[in-house]
Enzyme design. Structure first.
Site, PDB file in Angstrom:
ATOM      1  N   GLY A  63       0.771  -1.237   0.000  1.00  0.00           N
ATOM      2  CA  GLY A  63       0.000   0.000   0.000  1.00  0.00           C
ATOM      3  C   GLY A  63       0.798   1.280   0.000  1.00  0.00           C
ATOM      4  O   GLY A  63       0.244   2.356   0.213  1.00  0.00           O
ATOM      5  N   TRP A  65       2.202   3.049  -2.437  1.00  0.00           N
ATOM      6  CA  TRP A  65       1.805   4.032  -3.451  1.00  0.00           C
ATOM      7  C   TRP A  65       0.424   4.607  -3.153  1.00  0.00           C
ATOM      8  O   TRP A  65       0.218   5.812  -3.262  1.00  0.00           O
ATOM      9  CB  TRP A  65       1.841   3.395  -4.840  1.00  0.00           C
ATOM     10  N   ASP A  99      -5.802 -11.940  -8.670  1.00  0.00           N
ATOM     11  CA  ASP A  99      -4.734 -12.004  -9.669  1.00  0.00           C
ATOM     12  C   ASP A  99      -5.141 -11.187 -10.892  1.00  0.00           C
ATOM     13  O   ASP A  99      -6.104 -11.532 -11.593  1.00  0.00           O
ATOM     14  CB  ASP A  99      -4.494 -13.465 -10.052  1.00  0.00           C
ATOM     15  N   ASP A 124       2.990  -0.964 -10.054  1.00  0.00           N
ATOM     16  CA  ASP A 124       4.242  -1.353  -9.412  1.00  0.00           C
ATOM     17  C   ASP A 124       4.342  -2.880  -9.406  1.00  0.00           C
ATOM     18  O   ASP A 124       5.022  -3.463  -8.575  1.00  0.00           O
ATOM     19  CB  ASP A 124       4.286  -0.790  -7.985  1.00  0.00           C
ATOM     20  N   LYS A 164       6.378   0.440 -13.393  1.00  0.00           N
ATOM     21  CA  LYS A 164       7.699  -0.132 -13.127  1.00  0.00           C
ATOM     22  C   LYS A 164       8.013  -1.173 -14.197  1.00  0.00           C
ATOM     23  O   LYS A 164       7.208  -2.054 -14.468  1.00  0.00           O
ATOM     24  CB  LYS A 164       7.733  -0.798 -11.751  1.00  0.00           C
TER      25      LYS A 164
END
Length: 209
Positions: A63, A65, A99, A124, A164
């Site tokens: 958590g 971000w 997922d 991320d 990312k």
């Protein structure tokens, strides 16, 4: 012998982790992860977040971000977050555990976003790393391609994408793909990102029609 090597490697990682100044600062500030500082550096240079925005956070747990973005978008803003792992609640964050690669999870996430578009998609996400680039990089690229698909579905015109990415096979093609969809694209390596890591952050602003 392999067990000894793995143990030595794990010990080095733990030593590096706990001596990391950003880990120490995160603990002092009560932050969920050192990732908070990476996004703070990106925000200082790229000004992605403004009050009242709606943001999608992929690979959100634990958590860091979301915790940062809440401080930038305020009470009228909204974050829709998703991760395979559980995440403790954050006020202002609508969290879906599942997922992201699963079509049903993707559908549920899109339902939470609703008909209105979002201003920022951030990812991320990273796969569980084996330490073998030939295995890890394709897995990581698959996740970032899915994140870009999410942008195509939910990101407003003029919106921003921060993701990312691990440098390696497929990186240049992915960067070209993003450049075709956004007016301004930067590759960032925040100071708080470990120097030996292959990770960089692509910051794309101004989604094209």
């Amino acid at each position: 012998m392999t067990g000894k090597k793995r143990s030595a490697s794990s010990s080095r990682w733990l030593q590096e982790h706990f001596s990391d100044k950003y880990v120490q600062q995160a603990q002092k500030k009560g932050l969920r992860s050192r990732a908070w500082f990476k996004l703070d550096e990106i925000q200082q240079s790229d000004k992605l977040f403004k009050p009242g925005m709606t943001v999608v956070d992929l690979g959100a747990a634990p958590g860091g971000w979301s915790q940062y973005v809440v401080t930038q978008i305020g009470g009228k803003g909204r974050i829709i977050a998703c991760d395979l792992l559980p995440m403790d609640p954050i006020v202002g964050v609508d969290f879906l555990q599942g997922d992201f690669r699963d079509e049903l999870v993707m559908k549920a996430l899109l339902e939470r976003v609703g008909d209105s578009k979002v201003q920022v998609v951030m990812s991320d996400m990273a796969p569980n790393m084996s330490g073998t680039p030939a295995v890890d990089i394709p897995r990581a690229m698959y996740l970032v391609e899915l994140a870009l698909e999410m942008c195509r579905d939910v990101l407003a015109l003029g919106g921003s994408f921060v993701v990312k990415v691990f440098q390696g096979e497929g990186f240049d093609e992915y960067l070209r793909e993003i450049r075709s969809l956004f007016t301004k694209v930067k590759v960032r390596k925040p100071d708080s990102s470990r120097a030996r890591s292959r990770e960089v952050y692509i910051v794309a602003t101004g989604r094209k029609p």
